[in-house]
Design a protein around this motif. Structure first.
Motif, short mmCIF file in Angstrom:
data_model
loop_
_atom_site.label_atom_id
_atom_site.label_comp_id
_atom_site.label_asym_id
_atom_site.label_seq_id
_atom_site.Cartn_x
_atom_site.Cartn_y
_atom_site.Cartn_z
N CYS A 159 0.88 9.78 -18.69
CA CYS A 159 -0.40 10.09 -18.06
C CYS A 159 -1.42 10.26 -19.20
O CYS A 159 -1.04 10.32 -20.37
N TYR A 160 -2.69 10.32 -18.85
CA TYR A 160 -3.73 10.47 -19.88
C TYR A 160 -4.77 11.47 -19.41
O TYR A 160 -4.96 11.69 -18.21
N ILE A 161 -5.44 12.07 -20.39
CA ILE A 161 -6.53 13.01 -20.09
C ILE A 161 -7.81 12.48 -20.71
O ILE A 161 -7.87 12.14 -21.90
N ALA A 162 -8.85 12.37 -19.88
CA ALA A 162 -10.20 12.04 -20.35
C ALA A 162 -11.11 13.22 -20.03
O ALA A 162 -10.69 14.18 -19.39
N TYR A 163 -12.36 13.14 -20.48
CA TYR A 163 -13.27 14.27 -20.26
C TYR A 163 -14.65 13.76 -19.82
O TYR A 163 -15.11 12.72 -20.30
N THR A 164 -15.26 14.50 -18.93
CA THR A 164 -16.65 14.21 -18.58
C THR A 164 -17.54 14.59 -19.76
O THR A 164 -17.09 15.25 -20.70
N ASN A 165 -18.81 14.22 -19.69
CA ASN A 165 -19.74 14.53 -20.77
C ASN A 165 -21.13 14.77 -20.18
O ASN A 165 -21.32 14.71 -18.95
N HIS A 166 -22.11 15.04 -21.04
CA HIS A 166 -23.45 15.40 -20.56
C HIS A 166 -24.11 14.25 -19.78
O HIS A 166 -24.90 14.49 -18.86
N VAL A 167 -23.79 13.01 -20.14
CA VAL A 167 -24.36 11.87 -19.43
C VAL A 167 -23.85 11.86 -17.98
O VAL A 167 -24.62 11.67 -17.03
N ASP A 180 -15.68 8.44 -21.36
CA ASP A 180 -15.06 7.71 -22.46
C ASP A 180 -13.77 7.03 -21.99
O ASP A 180 -12.88 7.68 -21.42
N GLY A 181 -13.68 5.73 -22.25
CA GLY A 181 -12.50 4.97 -21.85
C GLY A 181 -12.68 4.26 -20.51
O GLY A 181 -11.83 3.46 -20.10
N PHE A 182 -13.80 4.54 -19.81
CA PHE A 182 -14.03 3.98 -18.48
C PHE A 182 -15.15 2.93 -18.46
O PHE A 182 -15.62 2.55 -17.39
N LYS A 183 -15.55 2.45 -19.63
CA LYS A 183 -16.70 1.55 -19.70
C LYS A 183 -16.55 0.34 -18.78
O LYS A 183 -17.50 -0.12 -18.15
N ASN A 184 -15.34 -0.21 -18.69
CA ASN A 184 -15.10 -1.42 -17.89
C ASN A 184 -14.32 -1.12 -16.62
O ASN A 184 -13.62 -1.99 -16.08
N VAL A 185 -14.43 0.11 -16.13
CA VAL A 185 -13.63 0.56 -15.00
C VAL A 185 -13.82 -0.31 -13.76
O VAL A 185 -14.93 -0.76 -13.45
N LYS A 186 -12.73 -0.56 -13.05
CA LYS A 186 -12.75 -1.23 -11.76
C LYS A 186 -12.18 -0.27 -10.72
O LYS A 186 -11.03 0.17 -10.84
N ILE A 187 -13.00 0.07 -9.73
CA ILE A 187 -12.54 0.98 -8.68
C ILE A 187 -11.83 0.17 -7.60
O ILE A 187 -12.38 -0.79 -7.07
N LEU A 188 -10.59 0.56 -7.31
CA LEU A 188 -9.82 -0.11 -6.26
C LEU A 188 -10.08 0.51 -4.89
O LEU A 188 -10.14 -0.19 -3.88
N PRO A 203 -21.70 8.17 -2.74
CA PRO A 203 -21.67 6.74 -2.40
C PRO A 203 -20.90 5.97 -3.48
O PRO A 203 -20.83 6.40 -4.65
N GLU A 204 -20.35 4.82 -3.10
CA GLU A 204 -19.51 4.05 -4.02
C GLU A 204 -20.21 3.72 -5.33
O GLU A 204 -19.62 3.82 -6.42
N ARG A 205 -21.50 3.35 -5.25
CA ARG A 205 -22.21 2.95 -6.47
C ARG A 205 -22.37 4.12 -7.43
O ARG A 205 -22.26 3.96 -8.65
N ILE A 206 -22.61 5.31 -6.90
CA ILE A 206 -22.76 6.49 -7.77
C ILE A 206 -21.39 6.86 -8.36
O ILE A 206 -21.30 7.24 -9.54
N GLN A 207 -20.34 6.71 -7.57
CA GLN A 207 -18.99 6.95 -8.10
C GLN A 207 -18.74 6.02 -9.29
O GLN A 207 -18.23 6.45 -10.34
N TYR A 208 -19.12 4.76 -9.13
CA TYR A 208 -18.90 3.77 -10.19
C TYR A 208 -19.69 4.11 -11.45
O TYR A 208 -19.15 4.11 -12.56
N HIS A 209 -20.97 4.42 -11.30
CA HIS A 209 -21.82 4.67 -12.48
C HIS A 209 -21.45 5.96 -13.20
O HIS A 209 -21.56 6.03 -14.43
N THR A 210 -21.02 6.98 -12.48
CA THR A 210 -20.60 8.21 -13.15
C THR A 210 -19.29 8.00 -13.91
O THR A 210 -19.15 8.40 -15.07
N LEU A 211 -18.33 7.34 -13.27
CA LEU A 211 -17.06 7.07 -13.94
C LEU A 211 -17.26 6.18 -15.16
O LEU A 211 -16.63 6.38 -16.21
N LYS A 212 -18.13 5.22 -15.06
CA LYS A 212 -18.38 4.24 -16.13
C LYS A 212 -18.82 4.93 -17.43
O LYS A 212 -18.60 4.40 -18.53
N ASN A 213 -19.40 6.12 -17.31
CA ASN A 213 -19.89 6.83 -18.49
C ASN A 213 -18.89 7.82 -19.08
O ASN A 213 -19.20 8.52 -20.04
#
Length: 627
Positions: free
Chosen positions: A244-252, A331-339, A319-329
């Motif tokens: 498993c992996y741990i990532a962290y949210t940030n100010h962005v 670290d490690g999620f730059k190219n994230v694809k939501i299934l 909403p899906e688009r906001i989920q995508y843009h928040t996750l994208k920021n």
């Protein structure tokens, strides 16, 4: 199967964790049981994160196993990673947790249910109950099929009038792409006067693991020597584990959430139900903990043969688009694809203070409630309630004594007592802090505490009971050796000196040395004559660890056992169900109101009701002739 002449002993409504455990228990004990579920393919499904156990929850799974339930066995069969949490703390806090293969877990539940000879499965949706003179007699399904039974257990999960929220989109459903259930709440509330409420829970997005950059995250490995949940079923040793992996949210990420908070149905007041306090959505985390610069996100693989990853810690109804843009920021999620996007769900529940300690309704005979319908959250809490409801439904219709676990016997006892005594207005989650006897209720001794109970009611085999008896015998034998055997200063002092522990000048008992906080079990068992004794008596590592815990934490254990005995005296003082609290003017007004509402079964239960004082308890004792 569904002819008018065919009456089941027990019908279970819902095939989740509560329903599956209830069905296995009642059928195994000999009741002719029918499990009705809307979809055979979602039996025992891990609807949220793909993991079982964790803080206090791991203890519950082991207790289910000790009583003869199946959650632990199925977890062991589907584990992809195992960790014992809180090993740096005392043994009361150690909690097993397993990441599971989501599909395997559900498949194994179906396998074990199909093996039950007295259990039938039926795919349909129950929309109402057959109730006459406040006694349940069966169910009616969407297709208009009437099925008779002596008892019914409701384990509807989040399906009663379920409503799913993704941003401003609202649609009915018990889970994504699954229909809600309408009719049961309306019948129980409008016709029979039961109280109900609304709760909210949520789930996180699932993402494609191939789109993540794990190099920018912290890996979370499984234990080097992974354990098992079940005391009895010996599955193959887990040689390979998935990280498993741990990532962290940030100010962005935080700024994006704050700037779009109005699009969350939680903050736009679209959702009216109570949210889980201890598992908030990412929106609620950012709002409630505004001083935090980051929040951990846990990346949990969904199985051996899938790229799907659950983003634990990022539950959201944006909403899906906001989920995508928040996750994208992140670290490690730059190219994230939501299934699959995350979503929130509102559903009906029935406040559990309307239940007896058996989980039977106080108002409708032979109707039992288990799982999220009682206001709890979590697979483990649901499974535990299902097991107890299944046992007690069987006991009730066969005129046998009910199973009511006490708070000093099991976390399951704490769970049910909390629910029926205090009720809940928010999703209830078990924690070790809720148990006042957590040193007694460890995950490692659940078999010693509860297997004899499972055996006495027919859920545990004679073979498995003998295994526990042998374990207890070996523990006593090893403990006696440690208490009686002296150790010479010449042998132990080099070890004590190396550990910076005071040396001894006279022979001391092994127990005395091991009780020191700076001396570990491994320091003792490497001494040749002790090692020989261990080998000759076949004291396993499990036995040695049990003995070490008993020696090192003797003071705590003795104190809790003493307090438990005091509590037992109050548990044995039964309060009459028709007690006239309203006219007892010697009681405080608050106590009269609370006691009349809750109708406690024992003095101990009365003592746990907020607003009932020690002086009120003394007055009750006098009135029932114990003063």
């Amino acid at each position: 199967m569904l002819s008018d002449s065919n009456i089941y002993d027990i019908i279970i409504v819902g095939g989740g964790h509560a329903g599956s455990e209830a069905a296995c228990a009642s059928s195994k004990m000999g009741s002719k049981t029918l499990l009705i579920t809307t979809n055979f393919h979602t039996i025992g499904q891990l609807s949220c994160n793909p993991a079982l156990g964790g803080i206090a929850k791991g203890q519950i799974i082991r207790e289910i196993d000790a009583l003869g339930g199946f959650s632990a066995i199925i977890t062991d069969y589907s584990t992809i990673q195992f960790r014992m949490l809180n090993k740096s703390k005392g043994p009361a806090m150690w909690s097993p947790r397993a990441q599971c293969d989501r599909k395997l877990y559900s498949n194994f539940w179906r396998f074990f249910l199909d093996k039950r000879k007295k259990l039938d499965l039926y795919q349909d949706t129950v929309t109402s109950l057959i109730i006459k003179n406040y006694k349940v007699h069966g169910v009616i399904t969407t297709l208009g099929v009437k099925i008779k039974a002596h008892s019914v257990i409701l384990t509807n999960g989040t399906f009663l009038n379920g409503k799913i929220h993704i941003g401003r989109k609202k649609f009915d459903g018990g889970r994504i792409a699954e229909k809600k259930v309408k009719g049961i709440t309306e019948q129980l509330v409008n016709i029979f006067g039961l109280k109900f409420g609304r709760m909210k829970t949520g789930t996180s997005p699932r993402v494609d693991g191939r789109s993540l950059d794990y190099h920018k995250m912290k890996p979370q490995e499984g234990d080097i020597d992974p354990k098992k949940f079940s005391f009895f079923y010996k599955t193959k040793k887990l040689k390979k584990q998935i990280k498993c992996y741990i990532a962290y949210t940030n100010h962005v990420v935080h700024d994006l959430i704050r700037n779009n908070i109005m699009y969350s149905p939680i903050f736009s007041n679209s959702i009216k139900g109570s949210s889980p306090r201890y598992c908030p959505s990412i929106e609620e985390k950012i709002y409630r903990f505004s001083d935090k610069k980051e929040h951990p996100i846990f990346l949990e693989p969904e199985g051996w043969n899938t790229n799907e990853v659950y983003v634990n810690g990022f539950s959201t109804s944006f909403p899906e688009r906001i989920q995508y843009h928040t996750l994208k920021n992140v670290d490690g999620f730059k190219n994230v694809k939501i299934l699959k996007p995350g979503y929130a769900i509102e559903y009906d529940y029935f406040p559990p203070n309307q239940l007896q300690p058996t989980l039977e309704s106080k108002f409708i005979e032979n109707l039992f409630f288990a799982g999220q319908i009682n206001g709890t959250t979590g697979y483990e809490e649901a499974a535990a309630q299902g097991l107890i409801a299944g046992i007690n439904a069987h006991m009730k219709i066969n005129n046998k004594s009910s199973l009511i676990l006490k708070r000093n016997q099991a976390y399951i006892g704490v769970l049910i007592d909390d629910l029926i005594t205090k009720g809940t207005t928010e999703p209830y989650r078990m924690f070790t802090s809720r148990a006042e006897y957590r040193m007694l209720l460890r995950q490692d001794n659940a078999d010693e505490r509860l297997t004899h109970i499972g055996y006495s009611i027919g859920l545990i085999s004679k073979k498995n009971m003998k295994l526990v008896d042998k374990k207890i015998c070996l523990i006593d034998k090893c403990l006696s050796f440690f208490k009686k055997e002296n150790i010479d200063p010449k042998i132990i002092n080099p070890i004590l000196y190396k550990k910076s522990s005071p040396v001894i000048f006279n022979k001391k008992k092994i127990e005395t040395i091991l009780s020191r906080s700076d001396i570990e079990l491994k320091d003792i068992i490497t001494i040749p004559f002790i090692m020989k004794k261990i080998k000759n008596n076949r004291f396993t590592q499990e036995i040695l660890e049990q003995v070490s815990i008993r020696i090192k934490y003797k003071g705590y254990i003795d104190r809790e056992e003493k307090n438990a005995k005091k509590l037992l005296k109050l548990e044995n003082i039964v309060l009459p169900h028709n007690f006239d609290y309203k006219n007892m003017e010697s009681l405080s007004l608050e106590a009269r109101e609370k006691l009349n509402y809750h109708r406690p079964f024992t003095l101990a239960q009365a003592s746990r009701i907020s607003g009932v004082t020690p002086s009120d308890l003394t007055i009750l004792l006098i009135h029932i002739g114990h003063g």
